[in-house]
Design an enzyme around this catalytic site. Sequence first.
Site, short mmCIF file in Angstrom:
data_model
loop_
_atom_site.label_atom_id
_atom_site.label_comp_id
_atom_site.label_asym_id
_atom_site.label_seq_id
_atom_site.Cartn_x
_atom_site.Cartn_y
_atom_site.Cartn_z
N TYR A 25 0.87 -1.17 0.00
CA TYR A 25 0.00 0.00 0.00
C TYR A 25 0.91 1.23 0.00
O TYR A 25 0.85 2.09 0.87
CB TYR A 25 -0.96 -0.01 1.20
CG TYR A 25 -2.26 0.69 0.88
CD1 TYR A 25 -3.14 0.14 -0.04
CD2 TYR A 25 -2.58 1.91 1.45
CE1 TYR A 25 -4.32 0.78 -0.36
CE2 TYR A 25 -3.76 2.57 1.12
CZ TYR A 25 -4.63 1.99 0.21
OH TYR A 25 -5.79 2.62 -0.11
N GLY A 38 6.25 8.00 1.51
CA GLY A 38 7.28 7.63 2.49
C GLY A 38 8.09 6.45 1.96
O GLY A 38 9.32 6.48 1.92
N HIS A 39 7.38 5.40 1.54
CA HIS A 39 8.06 4.23 0.96
C HIS A 39 8.89 4.65 -0.26
O HIS A 39 10.02 4.19 -0.44
CB HIS A 39 7.04 3.19 0.46
CG HIS A 39 6.17 2.60 1.52
ND1 HIS A 39 4.81 2.73 1.50
CD2 HIS A 39 6.46 1.87 2.61
CE1 HIS A 39 4.29 2.08 2.53
NE2 HIS A 39 5.28 1.56 3.24
N LYS A 63 10.39 7.19 10.62
CA LYS A 63 9.06 7.25 11.22
C LYS A 63 8.90 6.11 12.21
O LYS A 63 8.32 6.27 13.27
CB LYS A 63 8.00 7.16 10.14
CG LYS A 63 6.65 7.17 10.75
CD LYS A 63 5.54 7.11 9.79
CE LYS A 63 4.32 6.68 10.53
NZ LYS A 63 4.26 5.23 10.73
N VAL A 123 8.74 11.19 5.87
CA VAL A 123 8.04 12.00 4.87
C VAL A 123 6.66 12.35 5.42
O VAL A 123 5.98 11.49 5.99
CB VAL A 123 7.91 11.22 3.53
CG1 VAL A 123 7.07 12.00 2.53
CG2 VAL A 123 9.29 10.92 2.97
P1 AMP Z 1 5.56 -0.33 6.26
O1 AMP Z 1 5.07 -0.69 4.91
O2 AMP Z 1 4.64 0.56 7.03
O3 AMP Z 1 6.02 -1.54 7.04
O4 AMP Z 1 6.87 0.56 6.06
C1 AMP Z 1 7.94 0.10 5.27
C2 AMP Z 1 9.10 1.04 5.46
O5 AMP Z 1 8.74 2.36 5.06
C3 AMP Z 1 9.57 1.13 6.92
O6 AMP Z 1 10.99 1.17 6.95
C4 AMP Z 1 8.97 2.42 7.36
O7 AMP Z 1 9.69 3.04 8.41
C5 AMP Z 1 9.06 3.26 6.10
N1 AMP Z 1 8.10 4.37 6.16
C6 AMP Z 1 6.78 4.30 6.44
N2 AMP Z 1 6.23 5.54 6.48
C7 AMP Z 1 7.23 6.40 6.21
C8 AMP Z 1 7.31 7.83 6.10
N3 AMP Z 1 6.25 8.62 6.28
N4 AMP Z 1 8.51 8.38 5.81
C9 AMP Z 1 9.61 7.59 5.63
N5 AMP Z 1 9.60 6.25 5.71
C10 AMP Z 1 8.43 5.66 6.00
#
Ligand code: AMP
Length: 282
Positions: free
Chosen positions: A32, A36-37, A150, A177
């Site tokens: 999703y 940020g990703h 984050k 982000v």
């Molecule tokens: P997730 O899909 O939520 O497990 O996140 C995957 C990666 O993206 C993890 O390393 C998170 O820390 C990073 N991530 C999620 N949200 C952000 C954001 N707003 N800014 C930077 N990295 C992010």
Amino acid sequence: MKVITKIATMRKYAARAKKAGKRIGLVPTMGYLHKGHMSLVAAARRECDVVVVSIFVNPIQFGPREDLKKYPRDLARDKKLCAGSGVDVLFVPSVREMYPHGFSTFVDVRGVAAETLCGASRPGHFRGVATVVAKLFNIVSPDVSYFGEKDAQQSVVIQKMARELGIPTRIRVMPTVREKNGLAVSSRNSYLSDEDRKKALSIRASLARARKAVLSGEHRASVVKNSVKDSLKKASGIRVDYVDIVRAEDLMPLKKLKGDLFILAAAFVGKTRLIDNIRMRI
Ligand code: AMP
């Protein structure tokens, strides 16, 4: 862009890339995808020859009463985003592929870094995270892996795990982000109504106020922490999970704000649990 679903295929691809002298960058995600990703993907694209993004909603990092079933998923959209951002491989294993019948090996990081903050509120969460990330490191053998600040605690736990298990990947932690209004971008924001989003802004706002107080000379952690808690409690529709101030390196709680540190908060907006933090170097 290649879409790989099997561990053996991913391993072969990585071995071939290594043999050709290529530097592999890995961005582990639960999909999703949002900006940020994509900031992690952009960093990997800049710094590596081959960019691998993994998408895996990892069941073992969710508690029994958490949102595993309703966690947002949109693989078609994620594929498009990745293909348009220079991703070489999208690794999308199934749950059965990652955790075949009888799977019973886990990576359990102990101590303050993993057992406080989100580790205390979500028992077993970091065990699930460390297990899946260690497995991804073994499958993809990335030279560099990218994580977001984050999830500051997650980054610390993973760095500790990789160091202590001797996993040879460099770990890069990239800045959070945010939306224009300051809300940290998160896949879970999709659960929020417009009204909830407004409420969620008070998390960032109270952390920003705390930063201001620190910059004007308030260095007592208890005072700063309580002011964040109080302002969150006053905000309507927010339930505080925790507010804490810890050393950035190992998440040891601080009494005095000094050095490289995080002010962290976790709070529920309705049923949605959100986390955010501010890093300060004093
Ligand atoms: P997730 O899909 O939520 O497990 O996140 C995957 C990666 O993206 C993890 O390393 C998170 O820390 C990073 N991530 C999620 N949200 C952000 C954001 N707003 N800014 C930077 N990295 C992010």
